[in-house]
Design a protein around this motif. Sequence first.
Motif, PDB file in Angstrom:
ATOM      1  N   GLY A 110       0.819  -1.206   0.000  1.00 54.39           N
ATOM      2  CA  GLY A 110       0.000   0.000   0.000  1.00 54.39           C
ATOM      3  C   GLY A 110       0.854   1.258   0.000  1.00 54.39           C
ATOM      4  O   GLY A 110       0.546   2.232  -0.703  1.00 54.39           O
ATOM      5  N   LEU A 139       2.358   1.749  -3.570  1.00 54.07           N
ATOM      6  CA  LEU A 139       1.376   2.293  -4.515  1.00 54.07           C
ATOM      7  C   LEU A 139       1.126   3.775  -4.245  1.00 54.07           C
ATOM      8  O   LEU A 139       1.042   4.589  -5.176  1.00 54.07           O
ATOM      9  CB  LEU A 139       0.067   1.503  -4.423  1.00 54.07           C
ATOM     10  CG  LEU A 139       0.126   0.023  -4.804  1.00 54.07           C
ATOM     11  CD1 LEU A 139      -1.236  -0.627  -4.619  1.00 54.07           C
ATOM     12  CD2 LEU A 139       0.600  -0.162  -6.244  1.00 54.07           C
ATOM     13  N   ARG A 140       0.996   4.122  -2.944  1.00 52.75           N
ATOM     14  CA  ARG A 140       0.722   5.522  -2.602  1.00 52.75           C
ATOM     15  C   ARG A 140       1.882   6.419  -2.991  1.00 52.75           C
ATOM     16  O   ARG A 140       1.687   7.488  -3.577  1.00 52.75           O
ATOM     17  CB  ARG A 140       0.443   5.625  -1.095  1.00 52.75           C
ATOM     18  CG  ARG A 140       0.205   7.046  -0.610  1.00 52.75           C
ATOM     19  CD  ARG A 140      -0.098   7.062   0.873  1.00 52.75           C
ATOM     20  NE  ARG A 140       0.969   6.444   1.646  1.00 52.75           N
ATOM     21  CZ  ARG A 140       2.088   7.057   2.000  1.00 52.75           C
ATOM     22  NH1 ARG A 140       2.296   8.317   1.628  1.00 52.75           N
ATOM     23  NH2 ARG A 140       3.009   6.437   2.699  1.00 52.75           N
ATOM     24  N   SER A 142      -2.544   3.010  -8.511  1.00 53.71           N
ATOM     25  CA  SER A 142      -3.539   2.239  -7.770  1.00 53.71           C
ATOM     26  C   SER A 142      -3.466   0.749  -8.070  1.00 53.71           C
ATOM     27  O   SER A 142      -4.121  -0.039  -7.395  1.00 53.71           O
ATOM     28  CB  SER A 142      -4.958   2.747  -8.102  1.00 53.71           C
ATOM     29  OG  SER A 142      -5.206   2.643  -9.500  1.00 53.71           O
ATOM     30  N   GLN A 143      -2.707   0.345  -9.088  1.00 52.85           N
ATOM     31  CA  GLN A 143      -2.626  -1.053  -9.464  1.00 52.85           C
ATOM     32  C   GLN A 143      -1.200  -1.573  -9.360  1.00 52.85           C
ATOM     33  O   GLN A 143      -0.248  -0.895  -9.769  1.00 52.85           O
ATOM     34  CB  GLN A 143      -3.127  -1.252 -10.905  1.00 52.85           C
ATOM     35  CG  GLN A 143      -4.571  -0.848 -11.129  1.00 52.85           C
ATOM     36  CD  GLN A 143      -5.541  -1.728 -10.345  1.00 52.85           C
ATOM     37  OE1 GLN A 143      -5.304  -2.916 -10.164  1.00 52.85           O
ATOM     38  NE2 GLN A 143      -6.641  -1.130  -9.887  1.00 52.85           N
TER      39      GLN A 143
END
Length: 327
Positions: free
Chosen positions: A300, A303-304, A309-310
């Motif tokens: 997470g 991605l951030r 988002s993928q």
Amino acid sequence: MQRPVSEFSPFTTTVLRAADRRLRACERGDAMTRYAACRAALCALASVDTFYIGHYLGPTTLSIPYCVDNKQFLSADVQQFGPHGMSAYILTGKVYRWAVDDGHRVRLGWDVGEHAVRDALVVPLRRSDRDEVIGMMAVESTTAGAFDDDFARAMEWLARALVWEMNQDREFAEDLGLYELYPELDSKQPRNELEQFRLLSGELERLRLSLQQLELPQSEEFAQQRRVLDDAREAGERLHLLLVDGHRASAGERPVADPESALTTRELEIATLIAADGLSNRQLATRLFISEKTVKVHVGNVLRKLGISQRSAIPFVLRQVHPSRDV
């Protein structure tokens, strides 16, 4: 010194840079964490089933302080060796590859079973100031042809980086007054929240690795001790999650000019594994000896920080996809 004509692939470069950061971040004398950093890098580059480090104690004696075989940490060992085996070959300063003798030295003294070794690479650890071979770094795989030329160059570089850090330990011990005169230059003393986060994260990582290597018998006699050990491991996981959440809350959602540089060492390691092999959270947890919950937090964060988002977008954002891998 003239630069080699052949350069590392982009993906290998990313992995080695992450390994370099981990090696440099280790406390002086923390050999085990350095060995783990080298192993993690090599596992990200190829299918490695066995990794070990050996140090020569004399012309016929080899100490093996670190060995991981099929994800199991083996006890340290000291072995005597003869003139025709692997240890004697590496002591001459040559790199061993499977094609040298079709794996003959690898198979010496071992039964060929269902999970037979089909590729191996062993490089000498060499003190450059004396041109002296002091040990070896070795990998084995049950996959034939697992270790290509790019991997071999990467492993030789890691061996040199490891010895360089070992030399720094020795020099550091001989000059303990360095930071007494200039304490503001001591990189081990955090100057801001980010450095404090990295320092604490590194200490928790060392704690986790130590707890992970503890094994107790499965008998009823040790049931209480196993419960205490499990509680300690879970407490370490919770502390790490709290640390990550606290850092994320204090950092907010500020944009980063260079997203890759914002990744912690562990986050970059996970990102490169996803880019290389498309590993699931469960596979990442198994490969890195951490829980799926911790992996989920790291993914997470990746991605951030990368602004995506993928998971499938990770290799494209990093812009460093290994050309020979289907990612």
